[in-house]
Design a protein around this motif. Sequence first.
Motif, PDB file in Angstrom:
ATOM      1  N   LEU A  58       0.817  -1.213   0.000  1.00 55.71           N
ATOM      2  CA  LEU A  58       0.000   0.000   0.000  1.00 55.71           C
ATOM      3  C   LEU A  58       0.851   1.264   0.000  1.00 55.71           C
ATOM      4  O   LEU A  58       0.479   2.274   0.565  1.00 55.71           O
ATOM      5  CB  LEU A  58      -0.927   0.017   1.226  1.00 55.71           C
ATOM      6  N   GLY A  90      -5.711  -8.681   3.033  1.00 50.65           N
ATOM      7  CA  GLY A  90      -6.975  -8.884   3.737  1.00 50.65           C
ATOM      8  C   GLY A  90      -7.301 -10.357   3.914  1.00 50.65           C
ATOM      9  O   GLY A  90      -8.129 -10.712   4.732  1.00 50.65           O
ATOM     10  N   PHE A  97      -4.361  -0.447  12.121  1.00 49.90           N
ATOM     11  CA  PHE A  97      -3.658   0.831  12.152  1.00 49.90           C
ATOM     12  C   PHE A  97      -3.675   1.471  13.535  1.00 49.90           C
ATOM     13  O   PHE A  97      -4.354   1.029  14.460  1.00 49.90           O
ATOM     14  CB  PHE A  97      -4.293   1.779  11.139  1.00 49.90           C
ATOM     15  N   THR A 102     -10.275   6.509  13.429  1.00 50.68           N
ATOM     16  CA  THR A 102     -10.497   6.886  12.042  1.00 50.68           C
ATOM     17  C   THR A 102     -10.282   5.728  11.068  1.00 50.68           C
ATOM     18  O   THR A 102     -10.457   5.904   9.877  1.00 50.68           O
ATOM     19  CB  THR A 102      -9.555   8.033  11.640  1.00 50.68           C
ATOM     20  N   ALA A 103      -9.907   4.568  11.590  1.00 46.24           N
ATOM     21  CA  ALA A 103      -9.575   3.482  10.674  1.00 46.24           C
ATOM     22  C   ALA A 103     -10.805   2.713  10.200  1.00 46.24           C
ATOM     23  O   ALA A 103     -10.725   1.936   9.264  1.00 46.24           O
ATOM     24  CB  ALA A 103      -8.585   2.517  11.321  1.00 46.24           C
ATOM     25  N   LEU A 117     -15.657  -7.928   4.127  1.00 37.80           N
ATOM     26  CA  LEU A 117     -14.367  -8.595   3.966  1.00 37.80           C
ATOM     27  C   LEU A 117     -14.547 -10.101   3.760  1.00 37.80           C
ATOM     28  O   LEU A 117     -13.912 -10.709   2.900  1.00 37.80           O
ATOM     29  CB  LEU A 117     -13.506  -8.323   5.200  1.00 37.80           C
TER      30      LEU A 117
ATOM     31  N   TYR B 232      -9.551   5.248   6.949  1.00 32.32           N
ATOM     32  CA  TYR B 232     -10.439   4.136   6.605  1.00 32.32           C
ATOM     33  C   TYR B 232     -10.348   3.768   5.137  1.00 32.32           C
ATOM     34  O   TYR B 232     -10.750   2.669   4.748  1.00 32.32           O
ATOM     35  CB  TYR B 232     -11.889   4.390   7.028  1.00 32.32           C
ATOM     36  N   LYS B 234      -7.367   3.597   3.729  1.00 36.60           N
ATOM     37  CA  LYS B 234      -6.240   2.671   3.831  1.00 36.60           C
ATOM     38  C   LYS B 234      -6.750   1.302   4.304  1.00 36.60           C
ATOM     39  O   LYS B 234      -6.340   0.265   3.800  1.00 36.60           O
ATOM     40  CB  LYS B 234      -5.215   3.230   4.821  1.00 36.60           C
ATOM     41  N   THR B 235      -7.661   1.333   5.285  1.00 34.83           N
ATOM     42  CA  THR B 235      -8.238   0.075   5.774  1.00 34.83           C
ATOM     43  C   THR B 235      -8.929  -0.661   4.631  1.00 34.83           C
ATOM     44  O   THR B 235      -8.737  -1.865   4.449  1.00 34.83           O
ATOM     45  CB  THR B 235      -9.271   0.346   6.886  1.00 34.83           C
ATOM     46  N   LYS B 237      -8.404  -0.499   1.509  1.00 37.88           N
ATOM     47  CA  LYS B 237      -7.418  -1.059   0.579  1.00 37.88           C
ATOM     48  C   LYS B 237      -6.746  -2.277   1.204  1.00 37.88           C
ATOM     49  O   LYS B 237      -6.483  -3.267   0.522  1.00 37.88           O
ATOM     50  CB  LYS B 237      -6.365  -0.008   0.238  1.00 37.88           C
ATOM     51  N   ALA B 238      -6.456  -2.184   2.516  1.00 33.99           N
ATOM     52  CA  ALA B 238      -5.798  -3.304   3.200  1.00 33.99           C
ATOM     53  C   ALA B 238      -6.699  -4.531   3.240  1.00 33.99           C
ATOM     54  O   ALA B 238      -6.226  -5.639   3.401  1.00 33.99           O
ATOM     55  CB  ALA B 238      -5.402  -2.897   4.620  1.00 33.99           C
ATOM     56  N   LYS B 239      -8.012  -4.308   3.088  1.00 34.68           N
ATOM     57  CA  LYS B 239      -8.925  -5.441   3.040  1.00 34.68           C
ATOM     58  C   LYS B 239      -8.859  -6.149   1.694  1.00 34.68           C
ATOM     59  O   LYS B 239      -9.454  -7.208   1.521  1.00 34.68           O
ATOM     60  CB  LYS B 239     -10.371  -4.957   3.267  1.00 34.68           C
TER      61      LYS B 239
END
Lengths: 336, 335
Positions: A58, A90, A97, A102-103, A117, B232, B234-235, B237-239
């Motif tokens: 990323l 994933g 994070f 905010t994640a 997911l 979020y 980034k989250t 994308k990380a998923k």
Amino acid sequence: MNDILLKVEDLHTYFYTYEGVVKAVDGVSFDIKKGEIFGLVGETGCGKSVTALSIIGLIDEPGKIVGGKIIFKGKNLLEMSEEEKRKIRGKEISMIFQEPMTALNPVYTIGDQIIELLLLHEEGIANIKKAPKELKKEKRKKAIEMLRLVRMPDPERTIDSYPHELSGGMRQRAMIAMMLATNPSLLIADEPTTALDVTVQAQILKILTDMRDKLGVSILLITHDLSVIAEVTDRVGVMYAGNIVEIADTFTIFQNPKHPYTVGLMEAIPKITEKKEELRQIRGSVPNLIYPPPGCRFHPRCDYAKPICKKEKPKLIEIEPGHFVACHLYGGEANE
Amino acid sequence: MKLWQYVVRRLIMLIPVVIGVTLITFTISHVIPANPARAWAGQKAPEEVVKRIAEKYHLNDPLYVQYYYYLAGLVKGDWGYSHSEHRPVIACLADYFPATFELTLWAMMIAIPLGIYLGVVSAVKRNKVPDHLSRVFALSGVSMPIFWLGLLLILVFYTYLGIFPASGRGIAPSHTYTGLYILDSILSLDFHALVDDVWHIILPSITLSYATLAVITRMTRSSMLEVLRLDYIKTAKAKGLPDRVVIYRHALRNAMIPTLTVSGLAFAGLLGGAVLTETIFSWPGMGRYAYHAISTLDFPAIMGVTFLMAVIFVIANLIVDILYAYLDPRIKLGE
């Protein structure tokens, strides 16, 4: 060597900014074994997070991985297509994070975000709206199970909560539950407890070690907090200015640090049992990574610097089994 | 609080707003130093006629009495007599409002989806060619005078190419249900009228939409850029989610609030203010009617149009507020 899950070899990640090329990660190598919690510790801006983001793929513009290998389960991630990497992300490698506030996406419920997911990686459905109802129900059950596993209070109710309705600790639990729902082999946790209260920190760390024990997931734990390292990690890599300067098991790092930087870090921990007039610190400050010092990047701050330290970058060498140091103080002896 | 309770409460709150509006329009139209009775009767009408008109419309009574008559009429559905049109105001509005509404609807159907799409593309391809193109497009939209664009479109598509007609609404459908020609022609299965009406609305709706399209594009771009930096994303994308899901499901919904505000205001604004477009394309709508009413001192018509506009603005705001709560669960209605 079969128990090695991830092997990072000579990773270089640079950022091409207007001011110049920031060599944020400049030749980092380490490996993570199956079921291990590997800590990456260092000051802010030393390249820990960039290393993590490079592994999960990323790195955003203007950043670029310019060299090295990231071998995950025998395959080099850097040679994979974007599509192949996306399928690993994933599912095989997950990430949580620093800021649980905010994640999580504020406009969807915790449940929707976990179900999304699960649908993506278990059923290949990217759009949650297109999933059949029964399938969603099934995934919902699994999501509740995951929430229960991370000891989320009242998971049947929490699953329908929006992130803003939960506390920071609960959000981080929800993140962990989500990112472990697909049973990945590697979880990257980037400062997972930094934004939380100390008591909540301890709970989250406990959950992470529990997850390792129950699910067998390897964890790459990134932190600047040595007490976190001491508490949960099996082995530690110490990073300084884009390089790894020392790797050893956690006990050794604390008891017998070799690299002058690691030694400095350990001495900077205030101990309640000692009476000291002043807190020890490492002199100088973190170098600018656009124009890093030549040779060993730590030499301007090092009390033991020799002439060679200014010229040649020390290699990471094994000074005793499992204990690696990148320092001419030790490399010299090994070379002789 | 339930949604319907909120809506009812907001509708009740509409009453004082509307009373305020009537007060303002009434005052403004009565402080103009002109004799409306004379204007309506005509320059050469005998004094006797002017007097009788003044009597009939209570023009000699004190202002508060006139205001009372106005309010009473408003409630009863008697919005006064439009002298420029020689028929009741409400009948004029019933004719002109659907025309404007239809035009605005089409303009917004162009502006909102296209504006959002261009804004998203612009943000995602930041500082690349698509971004530059869409920014130039948006900048020309906000800076280009609407009448100039209208005339240009007429020149190219009517005068030179002869593809689209340049004036009017087209053939009236055989039955009238809503006053919206295109909808009515579909409902009455009048395909001859349908084709003609669609053909007629294309140029004016493009003209009317351009400025709004530009504003929506710019707004969406900037709020998307804001959202795309957030954790979020980034989250997401990380998923391992595909880019299109990250952008449209995770980012866009969060970036929609400012866009929604602008769209709501633009919608309400266009409903009342399409004067230039309606004039250029001889579109028989509210804008043209209002302009005509002002130039002939047709007070009841001015007041009627203003009143309707105010109500539309309040309702548009209400709808935007409800959509806020739908888009963002952190927004709780009525708290």
